[in-house]
Motif scaffolding. Structure first.
Motif, PDB file in Angstrom:
ATOM      1  N   GLY A  58      22.074  -4.629  17.611  1.00 18.70           N
ATOM      2  CA  GLY A  58      21.899  -5.764  18.518  1.00 18.70           C
ATOM      3  C   GLY A  58      20.635  -5.590  19.338  1.00 18.70           C
ATOM      4  N   THR A  59      20.204  -6.673  19.968  1.00 15.39           N
ATOM      5  CA  THR A  59      19.092  -6.598  20.916  1.00 15.39           C
ATOM      6  C   THR A  59      19.715  -6.381  22.292  1.00 15.39           C
ATOM      7  N   HIS A  63      14.572 -11.405  21.993  1.00 12.19           N
ATOM      8  CA  HIS A  63      13.813 -11.285  20.738  1.00 12.19           C
ATOM      9  C   HIS A  63      14.720 -10.793  19.610  1.00 12.19           C
ATOM     10  N   ASP A  64      14.694 -11.499  18.481  1.00  9.21           N
ATOM     11  CA  ASP A  64      15.579 -11.030  17.405  1.00  9.21           C
ATOM     12  C   ASP A  64      15.006 -11.127  16.003  1.00  9.21           C
ATOM     13  N   GLY A  91      23.742  -9.854  17.840  1.00  5.91           N
ATOM     14  CA  GLY A  91      22.882 -10.894  18.401  1.00  5.91           C
ATOM     15  C   GLY A  91      21.930 -10.361  19.456  1.00  5.91           C
ATOM     16  N   VAL A  92      21.638 -11.223  20.440  1.00  5.22           N
ATOM     17  CA  VAL A  92      20.649 -10.850  21.467  1.00  5.22           C
ATOM     18  C   VAL A  92      21.340 -10.673  22.813  1.00  5.22           C
ATOM     19  N   ASP A 101      25.891  -7.570  13.234  1.00  6.84           N
ATOM     20  CA  ASP A 101      24.771  -7.912  14.117  1.00  6.84           C
ATOM     21  C   ASP A 101      25.333  -8.654  15.331  1.00  6.84           C
ATOM     22  N   LYS A 104      14.750  -7.526  14.588  1.00  8.30           N
ATOM     23  CA  LYS A 104      16.099  -6.975  14.422  1.00  8.30           C
ATOM     24  C   LYS A 104      16.804  -7.619  13.228  1.00  8.30           C
ATOM     25  N   LYS A 105      16.571  -8.931  13.033  1.00  2.00           N
ATOM     26  CA  LYS A 105      17.186  -9.607  11.871  1.00  2.00           C
ATOM     27  C   LYS A 105      16.649  -9.017  10.567  1.00  2.00           C
ATOM     28  N   SER A 115      17.745  -2.733  19.586  1.00  8.67           N
ATOM     29  CA  SER A 115      16.386  -3.278  19.495  1.00  8.67           C
ATOM     30  C   SER A 115      15.964  -3.753  20.883  1.00  8.67           C
TER      31      SER A 115
END
Ligand code: B1M
Length: 278
Positions: free
Chosen positions: A130-131, A137-138, A159-160, A157, A141-142, A182
């Motif tokens: 995750g962020t 910002h992702d 998410g942010v 995942d 990370k994606k 991240s």
């Protein structure tokens, strides 16, 4: 067999300050057929210009030309968004322009994701990523999550702007071998440290290999906060993650031997790159 085009060369991107014609003059992707070189530059400029309505069209044309999803991500998509970052830093772009370019990246990644995931052939482990809290910002990370899935991981995942407690909850629920934080902002990178402290306080540290990444993150930061691995890009993240669930699986999170083994992977990669450049 998809066309393989070298995206590992470190290009001088100065031409991206000017226009498409200047970019066509560079030797970027000179090993691609002429029409594909042009298409790559069009995609690069599509991201810089934030023309998201056309992005998937360029991606589809490249795929029809037998270009792999990985080449598009590490090639024209990477150079395009890098130039957006430079323009933002130099006050040539403001948030609305950056958001339009980010939309291009998201649309391209959504189109490419199923192709990357189709590469998955085995089940090697579980990752929670995750962020960190406060950071939106992702895109990077994606990409990391997609490449990990393609390499055989099940990736959760989150998410942010993920608070430490949500990471803890997800780790208890999914029981991963690896957790990844991240962070893209110098103001949020400290949340990687704070989250790690929460893991230690919850008694979860030794059961997990902790990965950190994002533009302001470095090996020195990873060392300072006591994370296990720093990955400068998605490919390094995958290499290190695979090592963690195979030959290093018996090492506990936070162990100095694990940290040293991660550094050794960087040294091997550097040596391989130097040998290839000779
Ligand atoms: Co922002 N932003 N942004 N932004 N943005 C940066 C990061 C910045 C460097 C731009 C600049 O000044 N040149 C700057 C940070 C400066 C600093 O901290 N010192 C910045 C700023 C200031 C901001 C705001 C504060 C602006 C404002 O509001 N005034 C704001 C913050 C909002 C918030 O988060 N709270 C903001 C907002 C945004 C948008 C929302 C508009 C958008 C994000 C959209 C989105 O992601 N959904 C955005 C974008 C797009 C950028 C830039 C231009 C591009 C980031 C990106 O996607 N890169 C960025 C400039 C830059 O990074 N040079 C910038 C492409 C991506 C593939 O690379 O994310 O580095 P990256 O990921 C790589 C590696 O780092 C690594 O692998 C990835 C793939 O190879 N990696 C990992 C990443 N995570 C990993 C995790 C791992 C392992 C590896 O393991 C867990």
């Amino acid at each position: 067999m998809p066309l393989k085009i070298d995206t590992e060369i470190e290009f001088d991107l100065e031409d991206l300050q000017y226009d498409f014609e200047d970019s066509m003059e560079t030797d970027r992707w000179h090993d691609a057929p002429a029409e594909l070189k042009e298409l790559f530059h069009r995609l690069e400029w599509n991201i810089i210009d934030g023309e998201h309505a056309d992005t998937v069209g360029f991606i589809d044309t490249a795929l029809e030309g037998d270009i792999s999803a990985r080449t598009l991500i590490s090639g024209p998509m990477a150079t395009g968004i890098a130039e957006v970052g430079r323009r933002f830093k130099m006050d040539e772009y403001f948030l609305p322009e950056v958001m339009m370019s980010a939309k291009c990246m998201h649309e391209a990644l959504a189109r490419l994701k199923p192709l990357i995931l189709a590469e998955k052939s085995e089940e090697v482990g579980t990752v929670v990523i995750g962020t960190v809290q406060g950071d939106l910002h992702d895109i990077g990370k994606k990409i990391v999550a997609m490449m990990m899935e393609a390499a055989g991981f099940t990736v959760h995942d989150l998410g942010v702007t993920v608070p430490p407690e949500k990471f803890v909850e997800a780790v208890r629920e999914h029981n991963p071998q690896i957790v990844g934080f991240s962070a893209l902002l110098t103001t949020t990178m400290n949340m990687q440290w704070e989250t790690l402290k929460v893991f230690a306080a919850e008694g979860l540290r030794e059961d997990l290999k902790v990965f950190v990444g994002g533009a302001p993150i470095s090996q020195a930061w990873c060392d300072k906060i006591g994370a296990d691995a720093y990955a400068m890009d998605a490919l390094v993240a995958v290499d290190k993650a695979k090592a963690c669930v195979t030959r290093l699986k018996n090492l506990t999170g936070g162990a100095p031997e694990l940290h040293e083994a991660m550094l050794e992977i960087d040294r091997e990669r550097e040596a391989a790159k130097a040998a290839a450049a000779e």
